[in-house]
Design an enzyme around this catalytic site. Structure first.
Site, PDB file in Angstrom:
ATOM      1  N   ASP A  58       0.861  -1.190   0.000  1.00 17.31           N
ATOM      2  CA  ASP A  58       0.000   0.000   0.000  1.00 17.31           C
ATOM      3  C   ASP A  58       0.894   1.235   0.000  1.00 17.31           C
ATOM      4  OD1 ASP A  58      -1.629   2.152   0.750  1.00 17.31           O
ATOM      5  OD2 ASP A  58      -2.870   0.904   2.056  1.00 17.31           O
ATOM      6  N   ILE A  59       0.752   2.081  -0.994  1.00 15.17           N
ATOM      7  CA  ILE A  59       1.661   3.222  -1.136  1.00 15.17           C
ATOM      8  C   ILE A  59       1.509   4.228   0.008  1.00 15.17           C
ATOM      9  CG2 ILE A  59       0.225   4.740  -2.597  1.00 15.17           C
ATOM     10  CD1 ILE A  59       2.885   5.030  -4.321  1.00 15.17           C
ATOM     11  N   ASP A  79      -5.855   7.335  -5.391  1.00 17.74           N
ATOM     12  CA  ASP A  79      -6.095   8.758  -5.106  1.00 17.74           C
ATOM     13  C   ASP A  79      -6.922   8.902  -3.813  1.00 17.74           C
ATOM     14  OD1 ASP A  79      -6.270  11.499  -5.459  1.00 17.74           O
ATOM     15  OD2 ASP A  79      -7.409  11.414  -7.331  1.00 17.74           O
TER      16      ASP A  79
END
Ligand code: ADP
Length: 188
Positions: free
Chosen positions: A18-19, A42
């Site tokens: 997960d960024i 986003d």
């Protein structure tokens, strides 16, 4: 699986995850033209960064497809968010691969204007925007390598890939590019 390589001074690495959890100096958002938030990565970045991120992105005046703008990271571990806008996929359209490469290159150019030495990318355009990941991954990695050759500033460029299919497509692309490009060496 091929997950690490070196291009000039830059380590390019692939991780599944997960960024929003990354502790790189900057993370890249796969944003839309409005820069006012959306779904997918986003939405996850805006939720994790908190409402101040939207307050700042409202002031940025949107972003053209293929371009990128920078904001602070607020509640994220990353100090900056680079908001990149990739293309919506259209089969056999010559602008589409050019705009995808441009979204990665402009992200690195914008980051290079700040004190950023490590940056994490998601797989831009391969979610809602429909870009086939087998076509997008080689463009993403080759564009980062091209930039690394002329910009020693980045120590780490990490691709943070959400699912195992995307991870596999990037690992395959990295393996093929190592075989093709003398500037890209295997350090796994
Ligand atoms: P786009 O509109 O550019 O296609 P999306 O957010 O729909 O952007 O998807 C881009 C990629 O980001 C997809 O591979 C999606 O699975 C992935 N993704 C979604 N959430 C996250 C996250 N939290 N961290 C990293 N990647 C994510």
């Amino acid at each position: 699986m091929q997950t690490r390589a070196r291009s000039s001074q830059t380590i390019i690495e692939l991780v599944q995850g997960d960024i929003t959890h990354q502790d790189t100096d900057a993370i890249v958002n796969a944003a839309n033209n409005s820069l006012l938030g959306g779904g997918g990565v986003d939405g996850a970045i805006h939720r994790a960064a908190g409402p101040q991120l939207l307050e700042e992105t409202r002031t940025l005046g949107g972003c053209e497809t293929g371009d990128a703008k920078i904001s602070r990271g607020y509640r994220l571990k990353a100090r900056y968010v680079v908001h990149a806008v990739g293309p919506v996929y259209r089969p056999n359209h010559p602008d589409v691969p050019r705009l995808l490469a441009s979204a990665y290159r402009r992200s690195l150019e914008v980051a290079a204007e700040h004190d950023i030495h490590s940056i994490a990318f998601p797989s831009i355009s391969t979610g809602v925007y429909g870009y086939p990941v087998a076509q997008a991954a080689p463009i993403a990695i080759a564009t980062v390598c091209d930039f690394a050759c002329s910009n020693p500033q980045f120590e780490i460029v990490r691709f943070v890939l959400f699912d195992s299919g995307t991870m596999r497509a990037f690992a395959d692309a990295l393996k093929h590019l190592i075989a093709q490009r003398p500037d890209l060496t295997d350090v796994s």
